[in-house]
Design an enzyme around this catalytic site. Structure first.
Site, short mmCIF file in Angstrom:
data_model
loop_
_atom_site.label_atom_id
_atom_site.label_comp_id
_atom_site.label_asym_id
_atom_site.label_seq_id
_atom_site.Cartn_x
_atom_site.Cartn_y
_atom_site.Cartn_z
N GLU A 121 10.76 14.97 15.68
CA GLU A 121 10.98 14.88 14.24
C GLU A 121 10.17 15.97 13.55
O GLU A 121 8.97 16.09 13.77
CB GLU A 121 10.54 13.50 13.76
N GLY A 134 7.20 4.56 8.22
CA GLY A 134 6.34 5.71 8.45
C GLY A 134 6.60 6.29 9.83
O GLY A 134 7.70 6.15 10.37
N SER A 135 5.58 6.89 10.39
CA SER A 135 5.77 7.60 11.65
C SER A 135 5.87 6.65 12.83
O SER A 135 5.31 5.54 12.82
CB SER A 135 4.61 8.57 11.87
N THR A 136 6.55 7.09 13.87
CA THR A 136 6.69 6.29 15.09
C THR A 136 5.32 6.05 15.71
O THR A 136 5.03 4.98 16.24
CB THR A 136 7.65 7.00 16.06
N VAL A 171 2.34 5.69 14.25
CA VAL A 171 1.63 4.58 13.60
C VAL A 171 2.38 3.27 13.86
O VAL A 171 1.76 2.23 14.08
CB VAL A 171 1.42 4.85 12.09
N GLY A 172 3.71 3.33 13.88
CA GLY A 172 4.50 2.13 14.16
C GLY A 172 4.09 1.49 15.48
O GLY A 172 3.95 0.27 15.59
N LYS A 188 0.85 -1.19 0.00
CA LYS A 188 0.00 0.00 0.00
C LYS A 188 0.88 1.24 0.00
O LYS A 188 1.57 1.52 0.97
CB LYS A 188 -0.92 0.04 1.23
N CYS A 194 13.62 10.34 6.47
CA CYS A 194 13.59 9.81 7.84
C CYS A 194 14.96 9.87 8.48
O CYS A 194 15.08 10.04 9.68
CB CYS A 194 13.05 8.39 7.85
N GLU A 197 10.30 0.63 10.21
CA GLU A 197 11.32 1.65 9.93
C GLU A 197 10.64 2.99 10.18
O GLU A 197 9.80 3.42 9.40
CB GLU A 197 11.80 1.50 8.48
P1 NAI Z 1 2.11 7.86 8.60
O1 NAI Z 1 2.91 6.98 9.47
O2 NAI Z 1 0.76 8.24 9.04
O3 NAI Z 1 1.95 7.18 7.16
C1 NAI Z 1 2.80 6.23 6.58
C2 NAI Z 1 1.99 5.17 5.86
O4 NAI Z 1 1.18 4.46 6.80
C3 NAI Z 1 1.02 5.70 4.83
O5 NAI Z 1 0.97 4.80 3.75
C4 NAI Z 1 -0.30 5.73 5.57
O6 NAI Z 1 -1.41 5.64 4.73
C5 NAI Z 1 -0.19 4.50 6.43
N1 NAI Z 1 -1.00 4.51 7.66
C6 NAI Z 1 -1.41 5.58 8.39
N2 NAI Z 1 -2.12 5.18 9.45
C7 NAI Z 1 -2.15 3.83 9.41
C8 NAI Z 1 -2.72 2.82 10.25
N3 NAI Z 1 -3.39 3.12 11.35
N4 NAI Z 1 -2.56 1.53 9.90
C9 NAI Z 1 -1.86 1.20 8.81
N5 NAI Z 1 -1.32 2.09 7.98
C10 NAI Z 1 -1.45 3.40 8.27
O7 NAI Z 1 2.95 9.14 8.28
P2 NAI Z 1 2.37 10.52 7.69
O8 NAI Z 1 1.08 10.93 8.31
O9 NAI Z 1 2.41 10.42 6.26
O10 NAI Z 1 3.45 11.51 8.25
C11 NAI Z 1 3.40 11.93 9.60
C12 NAI Z 1 4.79 12.07 10.14
O11 NAI Z 1 5.43 10.81 10.11
C13 NAI Z 1 5.70 12.97 9.35
O12 NAI Z 1 5.58 14.29 9.68
C14 NAI Z 1 7.02 12.40 9.71
O13 NAI Z 1 7.44 12.96 10.91
C15 NAI Z 1 6.80 10.94 9.89
N6 NAI Z 1 7.18 10.12 8.74
C16 NAI Z 1 8.28 9.33 8.81
C17 NAI Z 1 8.67 8.61 7.71
C18 NAI Z 1 9.87 7.76 7.72
O14 NAI Z 1 10.39 7.48 6.66
N7 NAI Z 1 10.33 7.31 8.83
C19 NAI Z 1 7.96 8.67 6.46
C20 NAI Z 1 6.78 9.48 6.50
C21 NAI Z 1 6.43 10.17 7.60
#
Ligand code: NAI
Length: 766
Positions: free
Chosen positions: A388, A241-243, A245-246, A190, A297, A263
Site C-alpha cells: 500500500e 487505519g494501517s494493517t 496497527v490492526g 480518538k 484506503c 478496516e
Molecule cells: P495508523 O494505523 O498508525 O493510524 C491510524 C489511527 O490509529 C490513528 O488515529 C493513530 O493515532 C492510531 N494508532 C496508531 N498506533 C496505534 C496503537 N498502537 N494503538 C491504537 N491506536 C493507534 O496509520 P498512519 O500511521 O496514520 O498511516 C500509516 C499507513 O497506514 C499509511 O501510509 C497507509 O498505508 C495506512 N493507512 C490506512 C488507512 C485506511 O483507511 N485503511 C488510513 C490511514 C492510514
C-alpha cells in the site's frame, strides 16, 4: 483577460473557498483544545500542534490524551450508556436526525476545516465527506427509529472505542458514531493526530443536537492515546487505519471477549477490459487514485489493463495526468490538494525511489505536494504492485484474458475493493464477484453510502461499516451461560464392548490413520468405549489441503447444498438409536433427534440466505452478496456434542463453506461415527473433514494456518484467546465462545460467521 480570451484558452482562474468561518470558529476556541468528555469541552492539557499541510501554518494546539483522560472518557460513556440504550428508538432517531441537520447547516465550516487540517481538495471535502457524513446520520436515524422491527432482540455492546485515521476524518467519524449511537451504544472516539479538528467541531454539533452528556466523547492524541483506549474497559473496538496497527489491536484484544472490527489497508485492482469505455475508465482513475492524493484506503492503485489496448490506454492516461491540477486545496478548481503531512510525502517518495518500473510524473507545486504518478512496466510481484503506497501512485501491468485478470486482481494479501470496467455485461458481471474484495464497482469507482456495507476481506480487515451488516457490528452477540468444565471419564481399558483399534480421521472423503500413529482410548461412565486417533500438525495440514481442494462446493448452488444436507439429515435419522446409544456410552447429554432437526433446518436455510439490493441514492443497482468465507476450521463443543456438530456442519455447508472439524474431546466417537453418514450422503470429498485430537494443541496450529480462512470455536475459554491471538498473523476471521454456551437453534450467528458480505455496485442509466 477578456471573456473572449478565456473562451479561447479555456484557462481557469483561482476560485478559493473562503476560510473566514473556519478561522472565526478556531479563534472562538482560542485555538487550543481540550477533550470533549461527559458533554463538556475540557481545558487543554499537554498539547501538540495541528498543522495545515498546504502552508505549514499551525492551526491549533490539541491535547495529547493520557491514560487518565481515556479512563475518564470511558467512565463518562459507561455512565451515560444505560439510559441512552433504554431511550426509545424514536428518541435516539430524533437526536441522530438533529446531528445530520447540524452537519448540513454547518457544512461549509466542516468542509473548510477538513481541508485546512488534511490538505484534501475542497471539492472532495464539500461534495463527498461532509455530504456523506450527514447522509450517515440521516440513514442511521432511520435504523434507530425502526429498531426492533429490523433487528429483533438487538442489544448494544455498551461502550465502544473508535479509532480513525487522517484520510477521511469526519466521514470515518460518521461511519463509526452513527451506527453505534443508533443501536444504543456510547462512544469514545480518538481522531488521528494529524487531523483532529473536525472531530472537535463535531462536539459542538453533539451539544446542539441534544446528545446526552457522555454518549459521545472525543479524546485527541497520537498512537499512545489510541493504545490507552484499546487497553481501557471498552466493550467493542472499531478501528480504521494501517494493517500493521490492526494486527497489534487483534493481539491486544485477544481473549477479552470484546467486539472488534478492523478496516485496514488495501491495494485495490482497477481492471480495464479492451471493450471498456476508455474515457470513462480514465476519469474513474482520476477519482480512484489521484483525487485526495491517493490517500484513500480503497484507492484503485493497481491498474490492470488488457493487453490489446494497453499502449493506447497508457498514452491517454499520461495525457490526462498532465491536465490534473495540483495546488491550493481550498481552490474549487483544483483536482489534487496537498499530502496530509511531509512525513507521508517522504514515505511515498521513498517507495517510488525503489521501483524498477518506468515512472511517469505529472506536475506539482513546491511544498507538501506530490504530482500524479503512473508507474508502468511492472510485474505483479513488484513491491509497488503489492504494498500500500497511500499516495497518488498508480502501478500498472497488463493481462490477456478475463481469467488472468481475476488471477492478477486476487494476487494480493489485501481484499478491500476492486473496480471492473467493461461494456460487456457478461464479462463485467462474471468477473466482479470472483474478485476477493469487500466492495466491487462495475464501471465506476469509490462509490460509498450509509446503506452499503463497506469493509474488507483477507488482510484488509474484517467486519463491515454501513448497511445492516454494519449495524450488527454494534450489537452484542447472544451467548448462553458460562459453561462448566465438561465431565471427563477416565479409567482402565477394560471395556465390555470391544475397543476399536483402527482409529481413523476423515480427510478428503477417506478414512485415514493419524500421521503420528498415536491414538487414545475414549472413556464413558462404564469404562473405555472406543479409541480415537490423535491428530498432529501434518494431519491438520492434510485436512486443510483437502478442504481447499473442494472449492467447487463454494461455487455450488444453494439448491444442491440443500439436497445434500437433507440427505445427511435423513441418513442420520435412520441411525438415531445407534447415535443415542453412543452418546450415552460416552456420558454425553444430547439426543440424535436434535441433531437431525438441526440438519433439516440448515438444509432449509441453504437456498434462502439471500443477499440484498441496497437503497443507495444512485441510479443503478447496489447489491450486498453473501459469499462463503472459504475454509473454516472449527472446534466442537462439549455440551450437546452431536447437536453442536450438526449445527457446525450444517451452518458451514449451507453458507457454502468447507470445514475442518475438530471433534469434541469428551465425545469424539460421535464425530467418528459421522464418517459413514457423510459417505452415504453424497457430501463431496474434502467438504467436511474430521480430526480427533487435543483442542489446546491444535488451536494455535489451526489459527496460524494460512490456508484456513476462519476459525470457529465452541470449546474452552482458554482456546478462544489463543485463536484470536494467533489469527492476528493473517487477520483471519474468528468466531469464538469465550467458554460460553449458546442456543444452537439460533441461525443468524452462523449465517453471519459463514459469509463475507460483498457489495457490488452496478451504476446505470445515469
Ligand atoms: P495508523 O494505523 O498508525 O493510524 C491510524 C489511527 O490509529 C490513528 O488515529 C493513530 O493515532 C492510531 N494508532 C496508531 N498506533 C496505534 C496503537 N498502537 N494503538 C491504537 N491506536 C493507534 O496509520 P498512519 O500511521 O496514520 O498511516 C500509516 C499507513 O497506514 C499509511 O501510509 C497507509 O498505508 C495506512 N493507512 C490506512 C488507512 C485506511 O483507511 N485503511 C488510513 C490511514 C492510514
Amino acid at each position: 483577460m477578456s471573456v473572449a480570451e478565456i473562451f479561447e484558452s479555456m484557462d481557469w482562474g483561482p476560485a478559493p473557498e473562503s476560510r473566514a468561518e473556519a478561522d472565526a470558529w478556531l479563534d472562538g476556541q482560542g485555538r487550543r483544545f481540550g477533550h470533549f468528555i461527559g458533554g463538556k469541552r475540557l481545558d487543554a492539557g499537554e498539547t501538540f500542534a495541528t498543522v495545515n499541510p498546504a502552508t505549514g501554518e499551525v492551526l491549533a494546539e490539541v491535547t495529547q490524551g493520557s491514560e487518565a483522560d481515556v479512563a475518564a472518557a470511558v467512565k463518562a460513556a459507561r455512565k451515560a450508556q444505560g439510559a441512552w440504550a433504554a431511550a426509545s428508538g424514536h428518541d435516539r432517531a430524533r437526536v441522530l436526525y438533529a446531528i445530520a441537520r447540524g452537519l448540513q447547516k454547518h457544512s461549509r465550516l466542516f468542509a473548510v476545516l477538513e481541508v485546512l487540517d488534511s490538505g484534501k481538495p475542497i471539492r472532495e471535502a464539500r461534495d463527498i465527506d461532509v455530504a456523506l457524513a450527514a447522509r450517515h446520520f440521516y440513514h442511521h436515524a432511520g435504523h434507530a427509529e425502526l429498531g426492533d422491527e429490523e433487528l429483533p432482540g438487538a442489544r448494544p455492546w455498551g461502550v465502544c472505542g473508535q479509532i480513525v485515521p487522517w484520510n477521511f476524518p469526519l466521514l470515518m467519524l460518521a461511519w463509526k458514531v452513527a451506527p453505534a449511537l443508533a443501536m444504543g451504544n456510547a462512544v469514545v472516539l480518538k481522531p488521528a493526530e494529524w487531523t483532529p479538528l473536525t472531530a472537535l467541531a463535531f462536539a459542538d454539533i453533539c451539544q446542539q443536537a441534544g446528545v446526552p452528556p457522555g454518549v459521545v466523547n472525543i479524546v485527541t492524541g497520537d498512537g499512545a492515546t489510541g493504545a490507552a483506549l484499546v487497553r481501557a474497559e471498552i466493550d467493542k473496538l472499531a478501528f480504521t487505519g494501517s494493517t500493521e496497527v490492526g494486527r497489534i489491536l487483534r493481539r491486544e484484544t485477544a481473549g477479552r471477549g470484546i467486539g472488534l472490527t478492523l478496516e485496514l489497508g488495501g491495494k485495490s485492482p482497477f481492471v480495464v477490459f479492451e471493450d471498456a469505455d476508455l474515457d470513462g475508465a480514465i476519469e474513474g482513475l482520476v477519482d480512484a487514485i489521484w483525487f485526495n492524493g491517493g490517500q484513500v484506503c480503497c484507492a484503485g492503485s493497481r491498474l490492470l489493463v488488457q493487453e490489446g489496448i494497453a499502449e493506447d490506454f497508457q498514452r491517454r492516461l499520461i495525457a490526462r495526468m498532465a491536465k490534473i491540477r495540483v495546488g491550493d486545496p481550498l481552490d474549487k478548481a483544483v483536482d489534487m490538494g496537498a499530502m496530509v503531512h511531509a512525513e507521508q510525502k517522504a514515505r511515498v517518495e521513498a517507495m517510488l525511489a525503489r521501483t524498477s518500473g518506468t515512472v511517469h510524473r505529472g506536475e506539482a507545486p513546491e511544498g507538501c505536494y506530490l504530482p500524479p504518478v503512473l508507474v508502468s512496466d511492472l510485474q505483479s510481484a513488484d513491491p509497488l504492485m503489492q504494498e500500500e503506497v497511500f499516495g497518488p501512485v498508480l502501478a500498472m501491468t497488463t493481462f490477456r484474458t478475463p481469467a488472468e485478470a481475476v488471477m492478477l486482481a486476487n494476487d494480493t494479501s489485501y481484499g478491500l475493493a476492486a473496480s471492473v470496467w467493461s461494456q460487456d455485461i457478461d464479462v463485467a458481471l462474471d468477473c466482479a464477484p470472483r474478485i476477493d474484495a469487500g466492495i466491487v464497482w462495475v464501471n465506476g469507482t469509490n462509490m460509498m453510502d450509509a446503506a452499503a456495507p463497506f469493509g474488507g476481506m483477507k488482510e484488509s480487515g474484517f467486519g463491515r461499516e454501513g448497511g445492516i451488516a454494519g449495524l450488527r457490528a454494534y450489537l452484542r452477540p447472544e451467548t448462553g451461560p458460562k459453561l462448566s468444565a465438561p465431565k471427563r471419564y477416565e479409567g482402565e481399558a477394560a471395556p465390555s464392548d470391544p475397543v476399536d483399534r483402527t482409529a481413523k480421521m476423515y480427510v478428503g472423503g477417506k478414512q485415514a490413520r493419524p500421521d503420528g500413529g498415536y491414538s487414545r482410548p475414549v472413556y464413558g461412565p462404564k469404562g473405555a468405549v472406543g479409541e480415537v486417533g490423535i491428530a498432529n500438525r501434518k494431519d491438520l495440514r492434510n485436512a486443510v489441503e483437502a478442504a481447499r481442494g473442494a472449492a467447487g462446493w463454494s461455487a455450488s448452488t444453494g439448491h444442491l447444498r440443500a439436497q445434500i444436507l437433507y440427505y445427511l439429515a435423513e441418513n442420520l435419522a435412520a441411525r438415531e438409536a445407534e447415535f443415542d446409544a453412543r452418546l450415552k456410552a460416552q456420558g454425553a447429554k444430547d439426543a440424535a433427534t436434535d441433531a437431525v432437526r438441526a440438519l433439516f433446518r440448515w438444509a432449509a436455510w441453504a437456498d434462502k440466505h439471500d443477499g440484498r439490493t441496497l437503497g443507495v441514492p444512485m441510479g443503478g443497482l447496489a447489491l450486498a452478496l453473501n459469499r462463503p468465507v472459504g475454509v473454516i476450521g472449527a472446534f466442537a463443543a462439549e455440551d450437546a456434542p452431536l447437536t453442536a456438530m450438526a449445527n457446525m456442519i450444517g451452518g458451514a455447508l449451507a453458507t457454502g463453506n468447507r470445514l475442518v472439524l475438530i471433534a469434541p474431546e469428551t465425545a469424539p466417537l460421535s464425530a467418528t461415527d459421522l464418517y459413514q453418514v457423510l459417505d452415504t450422503s453424497d457430501v463431496p470429498a474434502g467438504v467436511v473433514n474430521v480430526l480427533t485430537g487435543d483442542h489446546a494443541e491444535l488451536a494455535p496450529q489451526m489459527a496460524g494456518h494460512l490456508g484456513v480462512d476462519a476459525v470457529w470455536s465452541f470449546s474452552s475459554a482458554e482456546i478462544s484467546g489463543v485463536i484470536e491471538r494467533e489469527a492476528a498473523a493473517d487477520l483471519k476471521r474468528t468466531w469464538v465462545n469465550y467458554g460460553r454456551g449458546r442456543d444452537w437453534s439460533a441461525a443468524e450467528p452462523f449465517l453471519s460467521a459463514g459469509t463475507e458480505v460483498q457489495t457490488v455496485w452496478v451504476p446505470f442509466g445515469l
